[in-house]
Design an enzyme around this catalytic site. Structure first.
Site, PDB file in Angstrom:
ATOM      1  N   ILE A  12       0.755  -1.116  -0.093  1.00  0.00           N
ATOM      2  CA  ILE A  12      -0.110   0.039  -0.118  1.00  0.00           C
ATOM      3  C   ILE A  12       0.765   1.205  -0.071  1.00  0.00           C
ATOM      4  O   ILE A  12       0.803   2.217  -0.826  1.00  0.00           O
ATOM      5  CB  ILE A  12      -1.047   0.121   1.128  1.00  0.00           C
ATOM      6  CG1 ILE A  12      -1.908  -1.168   1.090  1.00  0.00           C
ATOM      7  CG2 ILE A  12      -1.854   1.207   1.220  1.00  0.00           C
ATOM      8  CD1 ILE A  12      -3.042  -1.257   2.148  1.00  0.00           C
ATOM      9  N   ASN A  92       5.944  -3.960  16.860  1.00  0.00           N
ATOM     10  CA  ASN A  92       6.159  -3.539  15.546  1.00  0.00           C
ATOM     11  C   ASN A  92       4.861  -2.339  15.535  1.00  0.00           C
ATOM     12  O   ASN A  92       5.172  -1.204  15.016  1.00  0.00           O
ATOM     13  CB  ASN A  92       5.850  -4.241  14.651  1.00  0.00           C
ATOM     14  CG  ASN A  92       7.106  -5.290  14.135  1.00  0.00           C
ATOM     15  OD1 ASN A  92       8.130  -5.003  14.696  1.00  0.00           O
ATOM     16  ND2 ASN A  92       6.914  -6.413  13.580  1.00  0.00           N
ATOM     17  N   SER A 117      -7.348   0.059  10.274  1.00  0.00           N
ATOM     18  CA  SER A 117      -7.968  -1.060   9.624  1.00  0.00           C
ATOM     19  C   SER A 117      -9.706  -1.365  10.137  1.00  0.00           C
ATOM     20  O   SER A 117      -9.824  -1.090  11.186  1.00  0.00           O
ATOM     21  CB  SER A 117      -7.259  -2.428   9.860  1.00  0.00           C
ATOM     22  OG  SER A 117      -7.834  -3.433   9.537  1.00  0.00           O
ATOM     23  N   TYR A 141      -4.103  -7.835  16.151  1.00  0.00           N
ATOM     24  CA  TYR A 141      -3.858  -7.024  15.112  1.00  0.00           C
ATOM     25  C   TYR A 141      -4.871  -5.773  15.218  1.00  0.00           C
ATOM     26  O   TYR A 141      -4.490  -4.409  15.334  1.00  0.00           O
ATOM     27  CB  TYR A 141      -3.738  -7.501  13.574  1.00  0.00           C
ATOM     28  CG  TYR A 141      -3.976  -6.571  12.557  1.00  0.00           C
ATOM     29  CD1 TYR A 141      -5.262  -6.492  12.123  1.00  0.00           C
ATOM     30  CD2 TYR A 141      -2.826  -5.786  12.379  1.00  0.00           C
ATOM     31  CE1 TYR A 141      -5.282  -5.402  10.970  1.00  0.00           C
ATOM     32  CE2 TYR A 141      -2.852  -5.018  11.406  1.00  0.00           C
ATOM     33  CZ  TYR A 141      -4.139  -4.667  10.492  1.00  0.00           C
ATOM     34  OH  TYR A 141      -4.269  -3.899   9.519  1.00  0.00           O
ATOM     35  N   LYS A 145      -4.460  -1.520  16.281  1.00  0.00           N
ATOM     36  CA  LYS A 145      -4.580  -0.505  15.553  1.00  0.00           C
ATOM     37  C   LYS A 145      -5.635   0.457  16.212  1.00  0.00           C
ATOM     38  O   LYS A 145      -5.561   1.716  16.177  1.00  0.00           O
ATOM     39  CB  LYS A 145      -5.492  -0.861  14.229  1.00  0.00           C
ATOM     40  CG  LYS A 145      -4.436  -1.522  13.139  1.00  0.00           C
ATOM     41  CD  LYS A 145      -3.670  -0.602  12.681  1.00  0.00           C
ATOM     42  CE  LYS A 145      -2.789  -1.231  11.607  1.00  0.00           C
ATOM     43  NZ  LYS A 145      -1.783  -0.312  11.001  1.00  0.00           N
ATOM     44  N   PHE A 169     -10.866  -1.114   4.491  1.00  0.00           N
ATOM     45  CA  PHE A 169     -11.419  -2.667   4.434  1.00  0.00           C
ATOM     46  C   PHE A 169     -10.637  -3.563   3.791  1.00  0.00           C
ATOM     47  O   PHE A 169      -9.008  -3.408   4.082  1.00  0.00           O
ATOM     48  CB  PHE A 169     -12.852  -2.420   3.829  1.00  0.00           C
ATOM     49  CG  PHE A 169     -13.858  -2.151   4.946  1.00  0.00           C
ATOM     50  CD1 PHE A 169     -13.580  -0.829   5.384  1.00  0.00           C
ATOM     51  CD2 PHE A 169     -14.815  -2.754   5.466  1.00  0.00           C
ATOM     52  CE1 PHE A 169     -14.705  -0.298   6.625  1.00  0.00           C
ATOM     53  CE2 PHE A 169     -15.660  -2.473   6.656  1.00  0.00           C
ATOM     54  CZ  PHE A 169     -15.570  -1.220   6.982  1.00  0.00           C
ATOM     55  N   ASN A 170     -10.725  -4.191   2.858  1.00  0.00           N
ATOM     56  CA  ASN A 170      -9.950  -5.334   2.127  1.00  0.00           C
ATOM     57  C   ASN A 170      -9.295  -4.881   1.250  1.00  0.00           C
ATOM     58  O   ASN A 170      -9.687  -4.542  -0.231  1.00  0.00           O
ATOM     59  CB  ASN A 170     -10.638  -6.594   1.829  1.00  0.00           C
ATOM     60  CG  ASN A 170     -10.850  -7.350   3.148  1.00  0.00           C
ATOM     61  OD1 ASN A 170     -11.737  -6.599   4.186  1.00  0.00           O
ATOM     62  ND2 ASN A 170     -10.661  -8.573   3.196  1.00  0.00           N
ATOM     63  N   GLY A 284     -12.531 -16.512  13.518  1.00  0.00           N
ATOM     64  CA  GLY A 284     -12.295 -15.078  13.682  1.00  0.00           C
ATOM     65  C   GLY A 284     -13.108 -14.536  12.271  1.00  0.00           C
ATOM     66  O   GLY A 284     -12.909 -13.479  12.087  1.00  0.00           O
ATOM     67  N   ASP A 285     -13.226 -15.387  11.363  1.00  0.00           N
ATOM     68  CA  ASP A 285     -13.755 -14.738  10.052  1.00  0.00           C
ATOM     69  C   ASP A 285     -15.351 -14.678  10.094  1.00  0.00           C
ATOM     70  O   ASP A 285     -16.418 -15.399  10.244  1.00  0.00           O
ATOM     71  CB  ASP A 285     -13.717 -15.760   9.125  1.00  0.00           C
ATOM     72  CG  ASP A 285     -12.228 -15.731   8.222  1.00  0.00           C
ATOM     73  OD1 ASP A 285     -11.714 -14.804   8.323  1.00  0.00           O
ATOM     74  OD2 ASP A 285     -11.903 -16.403   7.640  1.00  0.00           O
TER      75      ASP A 285
HETATM   76  C1  WQD Z   1     -11.061 -12.857   2.929  1.00  0.00           C
HETATM   77  C2  WQD Z   1     -11.760 -13.763   2.744  1.00  0.00           C
HETATM   78  C3  WQD Z   1     -11.139 -15.761   4.113  1.00  0.00           C
HETATM   79  C4  WQD Z   1      -7.448 -16.648   2.092  1.00  0.00           C
HETATM   80  C5  WQD Z   1      -7.539  -9.494   6.744  1.00  0.00           C
HETATM   81  C6  WQD Z   1      -7.166  -8.601   8.020  1.00  0.00           C
HETATM   82  C7  WQD Z   1      -7.821  -7.094   7.899  1.00  0.00           C
HETATM   83  C8  WQD Z   1      -7.123  -6.586   6.661  1.00  0.00           C
HETATM   84  C9  WQD Z   1      -7.335  -7.367   5.421  1.00  0.00           C
HETATM   85  C10 WQD Z   1      -5.194  -5.170   7.119  1.00  0.00           C
HETATM   86  C11 WQD Z   1     -12.216 -14.542   3.989  1.00  0.00           C
HETATM   87  C12 WQD Z   1     -11.143 -15.955   2.621  1.00  0.00           C
HETATM   88  C13 WQD Z   1      -8.677 -16.084   2.354  1.00  0.00           C
HETATM   89  C14 WQD Z   1      -7.457 -18.045   1.594  1.00  0.00           C
HETATM   90  C15 WQD Z   1      -9.799 -18.103   1.870  1.00  0.00           C
HETATM   91  N1  WQD Z   1      -5.672  -6.465   6.793  1.00  0.00           N
HETATM   92  N2  WQD Z   1      -9.916 -16.552   2.368  1.00  0.00           N
HETATM   93  N3  WQD Z   1      -8.598 -18.493   1.467  1.00  0.00           N
HETATM   94  O1  WQD Z   1      -9.739 -11.702   6.712  1.00  0.00           O
HETATM   95  O2  WQD Z   1     -11.282 -10.327   5.460  1.00  0.00           O
HETATM   96  O3  WQD Z   1      -8.928  -9.433   6.510  1.00  0.00           O
HETATM   97  O4  WQD Z   1      -6.955  -8.576   5.615  1.00  0.00           O
HETATM   98  O5  WQD Z   1      -5.858  -4.123   7.398  1.00  0.00           O
HETATM   99  O6  WQD Z   1      -7.435  -6.365   9.194  1.00  0.00           O
HETATM  100  O7  WQD Z   1      -8.222  -9.347   9.013  1.00  0.00           O
HETATM  101  O8  WQD Z   1      -8.810 -10.648   4.518  1.00  0.00           O
HETATM  102  O9  WQD Z   1      -7.906 -11.689   2.427  1.00  0.00           O
HETATM  103  O10 WQD Z   1      -7.437 -12.892   4.582  1.00  0.00           O
HETATM  104  O11 WQD Z   1      -9.636 -12.804   3.668  1.00  0.00           O
HETATM  105  O12 WQD Z   1     -10.864 -18.619   1.591  1.00  0.00           O
HETATM  106  O13 WQD Z   1      -6.570 -18.513   1.167  1.00  0.00           O
HETATM  107  O14 WQD Z   1     -11.250 -14.791   1.764  1.00  0.00           O
HETATM  108  O15 WQD Z   1     -11.562 -16.801   5.021  1.00  0.00           O
HETATM  109  O16 WQD Z   1     -13.232 -14.770   4.179  1.00  0.00           O
HETATM  110  P1  WQD Z   1      -9.558 -10.636   5.864  1.00  0.00           P
HETATM  111  P2  WQD Z   1      -8.445 -12.085   3.794  1.00  0.00           P
END
Ligand code: WQD
Length: 322
Positions: A12, A92, A117, A141, A145, A169-170, A284-285
């Site tokens: 980023i 960190n 985040s 994490y 933040k 967000f993502n 946690g998802d």
């Molecule tokens: C997205 C979706 C997974 C990988 C995290 C951090 C958040 C932010 C963004 C920094 C979920 C699914 C993922 C894989 C999968 N980071 N997945 N197989 O968890 O929404 O957010 O990253 O700011 O703080 O928590 O992002 O990309 O890890 O997952 O099925 O190999 O994809 O279960 O549903 P997430 P993610």
């Protein structure tokens, strides 16, 4: 303006630096290259190979030029890892940021844009999530933040440091003009994992559960293009400098895409099979996370422009398939 971009060699950070340079700002990148990449550096920006734990080097860098602002994107960001190794995230994310805040006070830098985040919100109590949503982070994490946002609030009050805290967000996608090529190493996020599978770096990817309460059973997330995030940083910096006022804002696309939708679109765009196997849920998802960005639109005039699924995947594939 003269801007110090801490973590500017990262995924980023490099897009944010590119945006500031395109807008005519002067940039110095401060990065320890622990995850940032030299190939993400730009000739127009000065580079300091430094660590945020090295207070003296950090302070000397801040004093080396009359910086109008700093942007802080240097942090560990893997939610899962933060639950296994909280010490790394304390060091960190929290201790590192305290160094940055104290050095900024000593060097007289009064404006800070901070990379926060959506993880600060935890399990959604309503959707889309706006900035008034309760902040109950579910992972360490997200906790770090949120704590840093609290430090920023105190430094605003006591040291007149103005800040913009941007709750991403993502983040996904790559520079629409193809100027940034550095690929994240050992990514855990969905888009880079799909891309690594598409180009054969990974044999097969895992879909973490397909029994969620969503239309196809897989989790829905709000993916926002990294160029859109970069524009958000520039608008946020202008706002705090012009209005001498701090704020916290969501940056998202306001769209939600499921894992299956992302995977299917990736297969279409890349023409690759992208082998995937459904496995256990990842703890946690939440089933669904989407942002309300009404506040960013009203305050900054910001709206995601490149965050449609096709562009997110096409620009990612252009970076990975090279
Ligand atoms: C997205 C979706 C997974 C990988 C995290 C951090 C958040 C932010 C963004 C920094 C979920 C699914 C993922 C894989 C999968 N980071 N997945 N197989 O968890 O929404 O957010 O990253 O700011 O703080 O928590 O992002 O990309 O890890 O997952 O099925 O190999 O994809 O279960 O549903 P997430 P993610």
């Amino acid at each position: 303006m003269n801007i110090l971009v801490i973590g500017g060699a990262g995924y980023i950070g490099s897009h944010v630096t590119r945006e500031f340079l395109d807008l005519g700002h002067k940039c110095t990148v401060y990065d320890n290259l622990s995850s940032g990449l030299r190939e993400n550096l730009f000739a127009e920006a000065k580079f300091v190979h430094g660590d945020i734990h090295d207070y003296q080097t950090l302070l000397n860098s801040m004093k080396s030029s009359a910086f109008d602002a700093l942007v802080h994107l240097a942090a560990s960001k893997a939610a899962g890892e933060s639950m296994l190794n909280p010490e790394k995230y304390s060091r960190n994310n929290i201790a590192g940021t305290i160094n940055i805040l104290n050095a900024a006070c000593e060097a007289g830098i009064k404006n800070i844009v901070f990379s926060s985040s959506a993880a600060v919100y935890g399990e959604p109590q309503y959707l889309p999530i706006d900035e008034k949503h309760p902040t109950l982070p579910e992972n360490y994490y997200g906790f770090t933040k949120l704590e840093i946002e609290r430090f920023l609030g105190w430094y605003d009050k006591l040291k007149n440091i103005r800040y913009a805290s941007l709750r991403y967000f993502n983040a996904a996608g790559y520079d629409v003009k193809g100027r940034i090529k550095g690929l994240e190493q050992n990514p855990a996020n969905l888009l880079p994992v799909i891309m690594e599978t598409a180009c054969g770096i990974r044999k097969e990817m895992q879909v973490f559960g397909d029994d969620y309460d969503t239309q196809d059973g897989t989790c829905i997330r709000d993916y926002v293009h990294v160029n859109d995030l970069a524009t958000g940083h520039a608008l946020a910096l202008n706002y705090i400098v012009k209005n001498n006022k701090s704020f916290i804002v969501n940056l998202g696309s306001e769209n939600g895409f499921s894992v299956t939708e992302v995977l299917e679109t990736a297969r279409e765009v890349t023409g690759k099979s992208i082998p995937a196997k459904v496995s256990e849920r990842r703890s946690g998802d939440p089933a669904k996370l989407t942002a309300s960005c009404t506040f960013a639109h009203e305050l900054l005039g910001w709206k995601a422009q490149h965050s449609d699924l096709k562009t997110l995947i096409k620009t990612s594939w252009e970076a990975y398939s090279k």
